[in-house]
Design an enzyme around this catalytic site. Structure first.
Site, short mmCIF file in Angstrom:
data_model
loop_
_atom_site.label_atom_id
_atom_site.label_comp_id
_atom_site.label_asym_id
_atom_site.label_seq_id
_atom_site.Cartn_x
_atom_site.Cartn_y
_atom_site.Cartn_z
N ARG A 118 0.80 -1.23 0.00
CA ARG A 118 0.00 0.00 0.00
C ARG A 118 0.82 1.26 0.00
NH1 ARG A 118 -2.51 -3.90 2.02
NH2 ARG A 118 -0.58 -4.19 3.15
N THR A 119 1.83 1.32 0.85
CA THR A 119 2.58 2.57 0.96
C THR A 119 3.27 2.88 -0.36
OG1 THR A 119 2.91 2.10 3.29
CG2 THR A 119 4.31 3.79 2.34
N LYS B 220 26.42 -4.16 -3.72
CA LYS B 220 27.88 -4.04 -3.85
C LYS B 220 28.49 -3.35 -2.63
CE LYS B 220 27.22 -3.28 -8.81
NZ LYS B 220 27.35 -2.27 -9.88
N ARG C 19 11.85 3.70 2.68
CA ARG C 19 11.52 2.72 3.72
C ARG C 19 12.74 1.85 3.95
NH1 ARG C 19 6.24 -1.07 4.06
NH2 ARG C 19 5.44 0.91 4.83
N HIS D 204 6.29 6.01 11.08
CA HIS D 204 5.66 5.89 9.76
C HIS D 204 4.68 7.07 9.64
CE1 HIS D 204 4.10 4.28 6.16
NE2 HIS D 204 3.77 3.06 6.54
C1 NCD Z 1 2.55 -1.01 8.11
C2 NCD Z 1 4.05 -0.83 8.12
O1 NCD Z 1 4.74 -1.09 7.13
O2 NCD Z 1 4.52 -0.37 9.16
N1 NCD Z 1 2.06 -1.22 6.83
C3 NCD Z 1 1.78 -0.14 6.06
O3 NCD Z 1 2.63 0.63 5.70
N2 NCD Z 1 0.50 0.07 5.76
C4 NCD Z 1 2.06 -1.98 9.11
C5 NCD Z 1 2.62 -3.36 9.11
O4 NCD Z 1 3.47 -3.73 8.34
O5 NCD Z 1 2.15 -4.12 9.96
#
Ligand code: NCD
Length: 307
Positions: free
Chosen positions: A54-55, A84, A105, A133
């Site tokens: 989703r993100t 590398k 991320r 997040h």
């Molecule tokens: C979350 C995350 O990556 O922290 N997912 C997300 O971005 N919607 C929650 C999770 O992974 O449990």
């Protein structure tokens, strides 16, 4: 950190900033077509060192809906010069020659701050280990605000993994800017929220307390925010097995404890902690309104950083 306007956590923000995100997100939600050239000629690098559905998808869509372009790395750790031995700092220094902002991320807490320290373009933290997040929290707050009309005086139950769950950490930071919020926590003792986060939240005038079981869930909740136990953060499979599925949202629990005006949220993915039978309940918005709002909120976040 450099002077650039990054988005690493919500600790650097305030109520006014969050409300401006709400305002802009609502504009995009009403008529996103009207803004289809807002990010024309802007390039955004998506650097994902950790899995995402989703993100990643919502940031990519958000950039494109505003007329911008993306440079996408879904498996950064496998497909880039990281294999590398390239450092985060070097990757950022090189890539910022090509893009106007990054969404990043990474599995390690602090890694996105490390990137921001050297970056001359904005970096949005899309999750750093069990740290933060912020864009998820902004979409969660927007969704709660939209449902209730205000975040002041909200009552919310947060269940699941409060120790490693970065969405919970950012959500509490965001809620702390509003007034008189009541938070109930439901988790196995091993996954309790770090104590300093409780103290910070309390010292800004809110109430926060642990429930010892589902039986104690008050009927007065506006929101149930359920989360996944973060398997990948455990040091051993046995310690994960011990606490997974401690609290499961079942139709019986919803029937017994859920108010009619409740909304049920989850950042997703879920791995059994909300039973599928809940999905068809009109109060369940984790597959519909909540992720849909994620698109508009990320459009807002990008537009405020890049225009
Ligand atoms: C979350 C995350 O990556 O922290 N997912 C997300 O971005 N919607 C929650 C999770 O992974 O449990």
């Amino acid at each position: 950190m450099s002077n650039v306007n990054h988005c690493i956590t919500l600790a650097e923000r305030d109520r006014q900033y969050i409300e401006s995100i709400f305002h802009t997100s609502a504009l995009f939600k009403k008529d996103s077509k009207a803004y289809e050239n807002l990010l024309a000629q802007k390039y955004v690098g998506l650097l994902f060192y950790e899995p995402s559905t989703r993100t990643f998808a919502s940031f990519a869509t958000a950039v494109k809906k505003l007329g911008g372009q993306t440079l996408e790395f879904q498996n950064m750790a496998q497909t880039s010069s990281v294999t590398k031995g390239e450092t985060i700092a070097d990757t950022i220094r090189v890539m910022e020659n090509y893009v106007d902002a990054f969404v990043m991320r990474h599995p390690d807490v602090g890694s996105v701050t490390q990137a921001a320290d050297v970056a001359s373009v904005p970096i949005i933290n899309a999750g750093d280990g069990s740290g933060h997040h912020p864009s998820q929290a902004l979409m969660d707050l927007f969704t709660m605000h939209e449902h209730r009309g205000s975040l002041d005086g909200i009552t919310i139950l947060i269940a699941g993994d409060l120790l490693y769950g970065r969405t919970v950490h950012s959500l509490l930071q965001g809620l702390s800017y509003f007034s008189n919020t009541h938070v109930y926590l439901l988790c196995p003792p091993e996954l309790a929220l770090p104590e300093e986060k409780i103290q910070i939240f309390r010292s800004s005038g809110h109430s926060i307390e642990y429930l010892s079981s589902e039986k104690e869930i008050p009927k007065s909740c506006d929101v149930w925010y359920w989360t996944r136990v973060q398997k990948e953060r455990f040091s051993s499979p046995a310690s994960y097995e011990k606490v997974k599925n401690t609290y499961i949202l079942s139709p019986e629990l919803l029937q017994e404890k859920g108010d009619d005006n409740l909304i049920i949220m989850h950042p997703l993915p879920r791995v059994g902690e909300i039973q599928e039978a809940i999905d068809k309940d009109k109060r369940a918005i984790y597959l519909t309104t909540q992720p849909r709002n994620g698109l508009f909120v990320r459009m807002a976040l990008l537009s405020l950083l890049l225009t």
